[in-house]
Design a protein around this motif. Structure first.
Motif, PDB file in Angstrom:
ATOM      1  N   LEU A  90       0.807  -1.216   0.000  1.00  0.00           N
ATOM      2  CA  LEU A  90       0.000   0.000   0.000  1.00  0.00           C
ATOM      3  C   LEU A  90       0.843   1.271   0.000  1.00  0.00           C
ATOM      4  O   LEU A  90       0.384   2.322  -0.464  1.00  0.00           O
ATOM      5  CB  LEU A  90      -0.935  -0.001   1.216  1.00  0.00           C
ATOM      6  CG  LEU A  90      -1.996  -1.118   1.238  1.00  0.00           C
ATOM      7  CD1 LEU A  90      -2.779  -1.085   2.555  1.00  0.00           C
ATOM      8  CD2 LEU A  90      -2.955  -0.954   0.063  1.00  0.00           C
ATOM      9  N   SER A  91       2.030   1.178   0.551  1.00  0.00           N
ATOM     10  CA  SER A  91       2.831   2.395   0.705  1.00  0.00           C
ATOM     11  C   SER A  91       3.259   2.988  -0.642  1.00  0.00           C
ATOM     12  O   SER A  91       3.555   4.181  -0.727  1.00  0.00           O
ATOM     13  CB  SER A  91       4.072   2.093   1.564  1.00  0.00           C
ATOM     14  OG  SER A  91       4.877   1.116   0.923  1.00  0.00           O
ATOM     15  N   GLN A 140      -0.384   4.653  -1.824  1.00  0.00           N
ATOM     16  CA  GLN A 140      -1.234   5.401  -0.918  1.00  0.00           C
ATOM     17  C   GLN A 140      -0.391   6.345  -0.078  1.00  0.00           C
ATOM     18  O   GLN A 140       0.775   6.062   0.243  1.00  0.00           O
ATOM     19  CB  GLN A 140      -2.005   4.453   0.020  1.00  0.00           C
ATOM     20  CG  GLN A 140      -2.804   3.388  -0.716  1.00  0.00           C
ATOM     21  CD  GLN A 140      -3.970   3.968  -1.503  1.00  0.00           C
ATOM     22  OE1 GLN A 140      -4.547   5.007  -1.110  1.00  0.00           O
ATOM     23  NE2 GLN A 140      -4.313   3.334  -2.623  1.00  0.00           N
ATOM     24  N   SER A 141      -1.045   7.465   0.262  1.00  0.00           N
ATOM     25  CA  SER A 141      -0.384   8.374   1.206  1.00  0.00           C
ATOM     26  C   SER A 141      -0.468   7.783   2.606  1.00  0.00           C
ATOM     27  O   SER A 141      -1.179   6.822   2.861  1.00  0.00           O
ATOM     28  CB  SER A 141      -1.083   9.732   1.183  1.00  0.00           C
ATOM     29  OG  SER A 141      -2.421   9.587   1.643  1.00  0.00           O
ATOM     30  N   GLN A 142       0.261   8.364   3.561  1.00  0.00           N
ATOM     31  CA  GLN A 142       0.262   7.832   4.915  1.00  0.00           C
ATOM     32  C   GLN A 142      -1.121   7.951   5.546  1.00  0.00           C
ATOM     33  O   GLN A 142      -1.537   7.073   6.316  1.00  0.00           O
ATOM     34  CB  GLN A 142       1.306   8.571   5.772  1.00  0.00           C
ATOM     35  CG  GLN A 142       2.734   8.236   5.373  1.00  0.00           C
ATOM     36  CD  GLN A 142       3.753   8.748   6.370  1.00  0.00           C
ATOM     37  OE1 GLN A 142       3.420   9.290   7.428  1.00  0.00           O
ATOM     38  NE2 GLN A 142       5.032   8.583   6.032  1.00  0.00           N
ATOM     39  N   GLU A 143      -1.859   9.045   5.206  1.00  0.00           N
ATOM     40  CA  GLU A 143      -3.204   9.167   5.779  1.00  0.00           C
ATOM     41  C   GLU A 143      -4.119   8.082   5.231  1.00  0.00           C
ATOM     42  O   GLU A 143      -4.896   7.455   5.976  1.00  0.00           O
ATOM     43  CB  GLU A 143      -3.804  10.548   5.443  1.00  0.00           C
ATOM     44  CG  GLU A 143      -3.177  11.713   6.148  1.00  0.00           C
ATOM     45  CD  GLU A 143      -1.796  12.078   5.586  1.00  0.00           C
ATOM     46  OE1 GLU A 143      -1.431  11.533   4.505  1.00  0.00           O
ATOM     47  OE2 GLU A 143      -1.060  12.846   6.232  1.00  0.00           O
ATOM     48  N   GLN A 144      -3.999   7.836   3.891  1.00  0.00           N
ATOM     49  CA  GLN A 144      -4.826   6.778   3.303  1.00  0.00           C
ATOM     50  C   GLN A 144      -4.403   5.394   3.832  1.00  0.00           C
ATOM     51  O   GLN A 144      -5.234   4.521   4.080  1.00  0.00           O
ATOM     52  CB  GLN A 144      -4.693   6.815   1.779  1.00  0.00           C
ATOM     53  CG  GLN A 144      -5.313   8.047   1.159  1.00  0.00           C
ATOM     54  CD  GLN A 144      -5.023   8.137  -0.327  1.00  0.00           C
ATOM     55  OE1 GLN A 144      -3.963   7.662  -0.783  1.00  0.00           O
ATOM     56  NE2 GLN A 144      -5.954   8.752  -1.066  1.00  0.00           N
ATOM     57  N   LEU A 145      -3.100   5.227   3.997  1.00  0.00           N
ATOM     58  CA  LEU A 145      -2.601   3.948   4.515  1.00  0.00           C
ATOM     59  C   LEU A 145      -3.113   3.699   5.926  1.00  0.00           C
ATOM     60  O   LEU A 145      -3.532   2.587   6.276  1.00  0.00           O
ATOM     61  CB  LEU A 145      -1.076   3.940   4.501  1.00  0.00           C
ATOM     62  CG  LEU A 145      -0.399   2.696   5.063  1.00  0.00           C
ATOM     63  CD1 LEU A 145      -0.791   1.457   4.253  1.00  0.00           C
ATOM     64  CD2 LEU A 145       1.123   2.863   5.042  1.00  0.00           C
ATOM     65  N   THR A 166      -5.836   4.845   7.221  1.00  0.00           N
ATOM     66  CA  THR A 166      -7.261   4.524   7.163  1.00  0.00           C
ATOM     67  C   THR A 166      -7.487   3.082   6.734  1.00  0.00           C
ATOM     68  O   THR A 166      -8.298   2.342   7.330  1.00  0.00           O
ATOM     69  CB  THR A 166      -7.958   5.471   6.182  1.00  0.00           C
ATOM     70  OG1 THR A 166      -7.736   6.814   6.590  1.00  0.00           O
ATOM     71  CG2 THR A 166      -9.439   5.179   6.122  1.00  0.00           C
ATOM     72  N   ILE A 167      -6.737   2.649   5.717  1.00  0.00           N
ATOM     73  CA  ILE A 167      -6.924   1.266   5.236  1.00  0.00           C
ATOM     74  C   ILE A 167      -6.528   0.254   6.317  1.00  0.00           C
ATOM     75  O   ILE A 167      -7.216  -0.737   6.560  1.00  0.00           O
ATOM     76  CB  ILE A 167      -6.110   1.052   3.949  1.00  0.00           C
ATOM     77  CG1 ILE A 167      -6.668   1.928   2.837  1.00  0.00           C
ATOM     78  CG2 ILE A 167      -6.122  -0.408   3.540  1.00  0.00           C
ATOM     79  CD1 ILE A 167      -5.832   1.930   1.569  1.00  0.00           C
ATOM     80  N   LYS A 218      -9.152   0.095   9.048  1.00  0.00           N
ATOM     81  CA  LYS A 218     -10.339  -0.657   8.657  1.00  0.00           C
ATOM     82  C   LYS A 218     -10.055  -2.152   8.553  1.00  0.00           C
ATOM     83  O   LYS A 218     -10.916  -2.988   8.818  1.00  0.00           O
ATOM     84  CB  LYS A 218     -10.858  -0.137   7.310  1.00  0.00           C
ATOM     85  CG  LYS A 218     -11.453   1.272   7.382  1.00  0.00           C
ATOM     86  CD  LYS A 218     -11.969   1.699   6.023  1.00  0.00           C
ATOM     87  CE  LYS A 218     -12.587   3.101   6.095  1.00  0.00           C
ATOM     88  NZ  LYS A 218     -13.070   3.550   4.761  1.00  0.00           N
TER      89      LYS A 218
END
Length: 469
Positions: free
Chosen positions: A56-57, A60-65, A67-68, A71
């Protein structure tokens, strides 16, 4: 302590100790191996999260990472709200142990992206296994730093869950052994009992061996460990049997040789007394006593040897009646009335008629001899258990309780028992009773009067041990 009990205790204790040591060692090893397995699973889970972060890194940005990951790796609300008793979450959405596994992810700058453990890491992040305490629970952690991305990932598992699982699995491994322990002890006891069975088979013939019937032990049944002992015992029994046989033969020969000259002496005295009846009265009485003694010794020798012992079923009532008739002249001479109480009149016993007749005549003659003139001698015959009981009661001086066993010994004449007997009558009577598997005892009269009661019990059926008494 017996050898059987000693071996049983020693072997059972040894089995018990070895089993307990083996079970303890097995529990420890199983528990340790399971702890190793849990650590390996913890490391594997960490590497799975590492792979997810790597994937994911890149996109995805760290904020999106964050969140994922939140979840994906956070527990559902149902898992947090369920009680400890519910193992499976509602609708099969998970397991209660999920909330005892936590994940943490930090950025290369050590900013927390995911923290389900919420541990206070005062010492900072260090790769490898470690322990940490959160909210009163001890957690096992594994931390690694991804060299490709620089992210830190840590996976944690509560120690109580690990102990519970490892304890249950380890106990499951040793529990069958513990459950089998009582069976092992029982098997040891049975094995020892079976192992000593040959010795018990050797004990039985020795226990019932009688002086008149000494025979060697069966060496074929003896275990090898005691074959030498059995051989030595057989040698001793043969020597003992030879010595007893010589003694019996000497007594029989001596009594037999004495009978002829005593008979001749008695005839000469009778001839001499024809002219002067009172001149040799004392000598005649002494000779009569010696003749009686010789006859008693011959009878005792025959009874001890058990010769001519051919028992059959006979009517004991008829034998007792015949014995009373045989001693009637003695009773008539003293004015004594023989009384017989026999309700059935049919007391069938397995016996030798001549010997039982001798027994009864001896007891009746003794009772008549020691009873005062013009009294009664009561003979009572009743059924008793699996045999018959005969009691001969006189009205003589009786015998003190502490003297009764001695009165049954050979050549014993108690002072209070007047008369000219040889001290063998009661001994011969008891030996005849024992030869038939019966018993002879002395007691007071049941009606409280002065006198002695001789009790004889004879079995109705063949006494298998009678010849060995």
């Amino acid at each position: 302590m017996s050898l059987t009990r000693t071996l049983t205790v020693m072997v059972a204790t040894t089995v018990l100790l070895i089993t307990l040591i083996t079970a303890s060692w097995g529990f420890y090893v199983s528990n340790h191996q399971l702890e190793e397995l849990f650590d390996a699973e913890l490391a594997q889970s960490t590497r799975i999260v590492q792979g997810l972060v790597q994937h994911l890194s890149d996109t995805q940005s760290q904020e999106q990472l964050a969140t994922i990951l939140s979840k994906t790796l956070k527990l559902p609300e149902s898992a947090l709200s369920e009680s400890e008793e519910d193992e499976i979450l509602p609708d099969g959405s998970g397991h209660k142990y999920e909330k005892k596994i936590a994940f943490e992810v930090w950025s290369p700058e050590r900013d927390p992206l995911l923290d389900t453990l919420k541990a206070d890491d005062k010492l900072g992040l260090q790769p490898g296994f470690a322990w940490t305490e959160v909210s009163g629970f001890l957690w096992r952690t594994f931390t690694l730093r991804d060299p490709a991305t620089g992210f830190w990932i840590r996976t944690a598992q509560r120690e109580d869950v690990r102990e519970e699982l490892s304890g249950e699995l380890a106990l499951g491994n040793v529990l069958p052994l513990l459950l089998a322990l009582p069976l092992l002890v029982v098997a040891v006891i049975v094995a020892v009992q079976v192992g000593f069975r040959p010795l018990r088979r050797l004990e039985k013939p020795v226990r019932y061996m009688a002086p008149e019937r000494i025979h060697p032990l069966d060496e074929q049944q003896a275990p090898k460990e005691v074959a030498g002992l059995v051989n030595a015992v057989n040698g001793l029994l043969r020597r003992l049997n030879q010595a007893l046989e010589r003694e019996r033969r000497f007594s029989a020969d001596a009594a037999h040789e004495l009978r002829t000259p005593l008979t001749a002496l008695r005839l000469n005295l009778e001839k001499a007394c024809e002219t002067d009846p009172g001149r040799f009265e004392g000598l005649t009485q002494s000779v009569d006593r010696m003749v009686y003694l010789v006859e008693q010794m011959l009878l005792l020798n025959r009874v001890d040897a058990g010769t001519d012992f051919a028992p059959q079923y006979h009517n004991l009532s008829a034998i007792v009646e015949q014995s009373i008739a045989d001693v009637a002249p003695l009773a008539l001479k003293k004015g004594i009335e023989p009384v017989l109480e026999d309700e059935d009149g049919q007391a069938m016993v397995y016996c030798n008629t001549a010997l039982i007749n001798t027994l009864m005549r001896s007891l009746l003659a003794n009772a008549i001899q020691y009873s005062p003139e013009h009294t009664t001698v009561l003979t009572r015959l009743v059924s008793s258990g699996d045999g018959y009981h005969v009691a001969v009661c006189d009205q003589g001086p009786g015998i003190a309780p502490d003297e009764r066993e001695r009165a049954l010994s050979r050549f014993v004449r108690l002072d209070q028992r007047l008369g000219g007997g040889a001290g063998l009558g009661l001994a011969i009577a008891r030996r005849i009773a024992e030869l038939h598997g019966g018993q002879l005892t002395l007691d007071d009269r049941p009606d409280g009067q002065t006198g002695l009661c001789v009790h004889i019990w004879l079995p109705a059926r063949p006494a298998t041990r009678s010849r060995a008494v």
